[in-house]
Design a protein around this motif. Structure first.
Motif, short mmCIF file in Angstrom:
data_model
loop_
_atom_site.label_atom_id
_atom_site.label_comp_id
_atom_site.label_asym_id
_atom_site.label_seq_id
_atom_site.Cartn_x
_atom_site.Cartn_y
_atom_site.Cartn_z
N LEU A 129 -1.78 -3.99 10.32
CA LEU A 129 -1.49 -3.73 9.23
C LEU A 129 -1.38 -2.76 9.66
CD1 LEU A 129 -1.15 -4.13 5.86
CD2 LEU A 129 -3.34 -3.98 5.73
N ALA A 130 -2.61 -1.61 10.30
CA ALA A 130 -2.52 -0.15 10.33
C ALA A 130 -1.66 0.20 10.65
CB ALA A 130 -3.78 -0.21 10.94
N VAL A 131 -0.93 -0.95 11.93
CA VAL A 131 0.00 0.35 13.25
C VAL A 131 1.31 0.56 11.58
CG1 VAL A 131 1.91 -0.27 14.68
CG2 VAL A 131 -0.73 -0.12 14.92
N VAL A 132 1.60 -1.07 10.73
CA VAL A 132 2.09 -0.56 9.80
C VAL A 132 2.18 0.12 8.41
CG1 VAL A 132 3.93 -1.84 7.57
CG2 VAL A 132 2.97 -3.37 10.20
N ILE A 133 0.94 0.80 8.23
CA ILE A 133 0.69 1.94 7.66
C ILE A 133 0.94 3.31 7.49
CG2 ILE A 133 -0.83 2.93 6.47
CD1 ILE A 133 -1.65 -0.17 6.03
N LEU A 134 0.37 2.96 9.24
CA LEU A 134 0.66 4.08 10.33
C LEU A 134 2.36 4.55 10.23
CD1 LEU A 134 -0.67 6.22 11.47
CD2 LEU A 134 -0.84 5.09 13.60
N VAL A 135 3.63 4.12 10.49
CA VAL A 135 4.46 4.37 10.75
C VAL A 135 5.48 4.40 10.06
CG1 VAL A 135 6.63 2.81 11.61
CG2 VAL A 135 4.64 2.36 12.78
N LEU A 136 5.18 3.19 8.30
CA LEU A 136 5.88 4.02 7.20
C LEU A 136 5.64 5.17 6.66
CD1 LEU A 136 5.97 0.42 5.10
CD2 LEU A 136 7.71 1.67 6.33
N SER A 137 4.30 5.79 6.71
CA SER A 137 3.90 6.71 6.26
C SER A 137 4.42 7.85 6.41
CB SER A 137 2.11 6.83 6.48
OG SER A 137 1.46 5.62 5.20
N ASN A 138 4.59 7.94 7.72
CA ASN A 138 5.18 9.51 8.74
C ASN A 138 6.81 9.07 8.62
OD1 ASN A 138 3.60 10.67 10.48
ND2 ASN A 138 2.33 8.99 10.34
N LEU A 139 7.68 7.75 8.19
CA LEU A 139 9.13 7.99 7.93
C LEU A 139 9.18 8.64 6.31
CD1 LEU A 139 9.73 4.30 10.39
CD2 LEU A 139 10.03 7.18 10.91
N ALA A 140 8.47 7.17 5.21
CA ALA A 140 8.83 7.27 4.04
C ALA A 140 8.09 8.11 3.93
CB ALA A 140 8.60 6.00 3.67
N SER A 141 7.13 8.59 3.91
CA SER A 141 5.52 9.88 3.45
C SER A 141 4.58 8.75 3.37
CB SER A 141 6.53 10.48 2.30
OG SER A 141 5.36 11.44 1.75
N ASN A 142 3.77 8.52 3.07
CA ASN A 142 2.87 8.36 2.33
C ASN A 142 2.13 7.78 0.49
OD1 ASN A 142 1.76 10.09 1.08
ND2 ASN A 142 0.29 11.43 2.98
N VAL A 143 2.63 8.76 0.11
CA VAL A 143 2.53 8.30 -1.54
C VAL A 143 3.74 6.66 -1.31
CG1 VAL A 143 2.78 8.12 -4.08
CG2 VAL A 143 1.86 10.34 -2.11
N SER B 92 1.88 14.30 13.24
CA SER B 92 3.28 15.11 13.54
C SER B 92 2.83 16.12 12.20
CB SER B 92 4.57 14.13 13.26
OG SER B 92 5.08 14.15 11.78
N LEU B 93 3.64 16.94 12.18
CA LEU B 93 3.35 18.65 11.45
C LEU B 93 4.37 17.71 10.32
CD1 LEU B 93 3.16 20.99 11.52
CD2 LEU B 93 5.06 21.77 12.76
N LEU B 94 4.78 17.60 10.69
CA LEU B 94 5.95 16.77 9.14
C LEU B 94 5.14 15.48 8.37
CD1 LEU B 94 9.47 17.03 10.68
CD2 LEU B 94 8.49 18.73 9.20
N GLY B 95 3.85 14.92 8.44
CA GLY B 95 3.35 13.50 8.60
C GLY B 95 2.66 14.31 7.31
N SER B 96 2.15 15.12 7.10
CA SER B 96 1.06 14.95 5.43
C SER B 96 1.90 17.28 4.81
CB SER B 96 0.13 15.24 5.26
OG SER B 96 -0.23 16.25 5.94
#
Length: 537
Positions: free
Chosen positions: A433-447, A487-491
């Motif tokens: 679950l953490a990996v899925v959230i981690l990947v999606l947060s960096n691909l689609a943004s966290n919100v 990454s720099l684009l992560g947040s």
């Protein structure tokens, strides 16, 4: 949830992809309209493509989240006017014991201020302070900027008001402020410490270089330099979009206006001198000159910047010669400002206590904001103009777009495939679950990730136990927030630090994508893993 008809799935996916591209790459060459307009475009396409109805689009907008976001932004504006962030900047350099002590201090102050005032606000107001202190001590700014951005992200995970995704989670999960803080605070505290240790290990040699005393003496940052640093923390979108050319043009316009005003004053003085003896004379003393003329626009701008420490009692019709009266007026105004600042801090403290007591978070923040407006006892428009309304509009469009994408059935189908492997009651499930959230947060943004996964993760965990449901929400908050350090684009906080550092006058620094990635990957993976073991359900 079953898949929607094929036409709705295709059109809904197109609208969501357009939203995603513009949210992640706001300056994309073929449609450089920015995140806010891209969010509205995605929401409008969902309605035009009939993926959702207009009534469903209106219903998708979460007003409690917008109210909480608006209230916290207004409070942060008044805190900035009350010099809260100036004091935080001074605290960074107070009795500093060297580079390593400074780095640890930045990590701690950045984390605490982000938990209370949001990570983006902390990065906006502290970046230039960090650069000036690094210049003062003749130190490379790179590790300190990384410490500021990464600790801001980690620290913001501890409270519902620390970042936008936590606001969404707190409102949707109905977890109280106190329970949210109690559940994530241990992970946040250990995460900040571990993050600081990783920074020390990676940059130990760089931080151990002895500084040149002569260079330090020539670059000491005066208190005036620190005091002159005044940002508007809520207007993040304006800060990130303002370039140096625009700033120079603004400065030139200001100088031109001042020159025009001075010339007008000279004309008024000359005409009054040439007039009849019965006319009121204007004092020609150069110490009075420009300041003695009351110009409404300039005075309004000064009044809008907050209570004034001292005022001139000189008027056009005459000059008061009683210096004692001027000193008394300055003393009175000084204590008025001190009293006003104390009221701002007390209202903010009252807001935090009310949130910890379990009161409605949205109305608590709005009430605190309005209390500060009333206590200021002047036109609130200048302060309210500093609120990032573009961010509120972005949220509105995003709510509609994500709701439309949910109605296509694609997120539900993907979650049904992942759910058996992402059970929160097993270590392996939590890791997946953490990996899925981690990947999606960096691909689609966290919100958007929180909006897409939140209800599904919580529903799956609720089948195990109520405690598991609460833990699932907290895991989502923790991982989606720390994922921003990858990454720099992560947040947005990372980008704010990068842009503020690059544009800082006299001490600019370019924080590159790869230099951030070398630190971000190990820090994110280690801090996330350790934090998952400390989250309390």
């Amino acid at each position: 949830m079953a898949m929607a008809p094929t036409v709705k799935v295709v059109l809904g996916s197109i609208a969501f992809v357009i939203f995603w591209v513009l949210a992640v790459f706001p300056a994309v060459p073929f449609l450089p309209i920015g995140r806010t307009a891209g969010s509205l475009l995605g929401g409008m396409l969902m309605v035009l493509f009939r993926v959702i109805t207009p009534d469903q689009a209106y219903a998708a907008i979460d007003l409690p989240i917008l109210g909480l976001l608006f209230g916290t932004m207004v409070v942060s504006v008044y805190l900035e006017r009350a010099d809260m962030f100036k004091y935080l900047g001074k605290l960074l350099a107070w009795k500093s014991q060297g580079a390593k002590d400074l780095l640890c201090r930045i990590c701690l102050i950045s984390a605490i201020s982000s938990a209370l005032f949001t990570n983006d606000t902390s990065c906006v107001v502290l970046t230039e302070f960090v650069l000036k202190i690094a210049r003062q001590q003749n130190l490379p700014p790179h590790p300190f900027l990384l410490a500021l951005a990464s600790s801001a992200n980690i620290g913001s995970s501890a409270t519902p008001i620390g970042n936008p995704q936590n606001l969404v989670i707190a409102v949707q999960s109905k977890i109280s402020f106190g329970m949210f803080l109690f559940g994530i605070f241990p992970a946040m505290l250990v995460g900040v410490i571990v993050n600081a240790l990783i920074l020390l290990c990676m940059y130990w040699k760089l931080l151990s270089v002895q500084k040149d005393e002569e260079d330090v003496a020539s670059e000491v940052v005066g208190e005036d330099d620190v005091n002159s640093h005044r940002f508007s923390p809520a207007t993040l979108s304006h800060l990130t979009s303002l370039n140096s050319q625009e700033a120079n043009s603004m400065l030139e316009s200001t100088n031109q206006v001042e020159s025009t005003l001075r010339s007008r004053v000279t004309l008024v003085e000359r005409d009054s001198i040439q007039g009849s003896p019965n006319e009121s004379e204007i004092q020609k003393d150069p110490s009075v000159g420009f300041e003695s003329i009351r110009i409404s626009d300039a005075s309004k701008e000064i009044e809008n910047s907050g209570p004034i420490l001292s005022k001139k009692s000189t008027s056009v019709n005459g000059v008061e010669s009683d210096s004692f009266a001027e000193e008394s007026l300055g003393f009175s105004e000084k204590w008025k400002r001190v009293l006003w600042k104390a009221c701002v801090y007390l209202v903010t403290l009252g807001m935090l206590i009310s949130l910890l007591s379990g009161l409605n978070m949205s109305w608590t923040a709005i009430t605190a904001a309005l209390a500060l407006v009333v206590l200021d006892f002047k036109d609130a428009r200048p302060s309210l103009e500093k609120v990032s309304y573009s961010l509120l509009i972005f949220f509105c469009g995003m709510f509609i777009t994500v709701d439309g994408f949910n109605k296509t059935g694609i997120p539900s189908t993907l979650w049904e495939f992942m759910e058996p492997y992402a059970k929160i009651d097993h270590i392996s499930g939590t890791a997946i679950l953490a990996v899925v959230i981690l990947v999606l947060s960096n691909l689609a943004s966290n919100v958007p990730t929180v909006l897409l996964l939140g209800a599904r993760v919580a529903t799956s965990a609720a089948q195990i136990s109520p405690a598991s449901e609460k833990k699932a929400w907290l895991v989502l908050a923790w991982v989606s927030t720390v994922a921003g350090n990858l990454s720099l684009l992560g947040s947005a906080a990372n980008l704010i630090v990068c842009e503020q550092a690059r544009r800082a006058p006299h001490c600019g620094y370019n924080l590159t994508f790869w230099s951030h990635l070398k630190f971000g990957v190990p820090s994110t993976l280690i801090v996330t893993a350790i934090g998952l073991t400390l989250i309390r359900g």
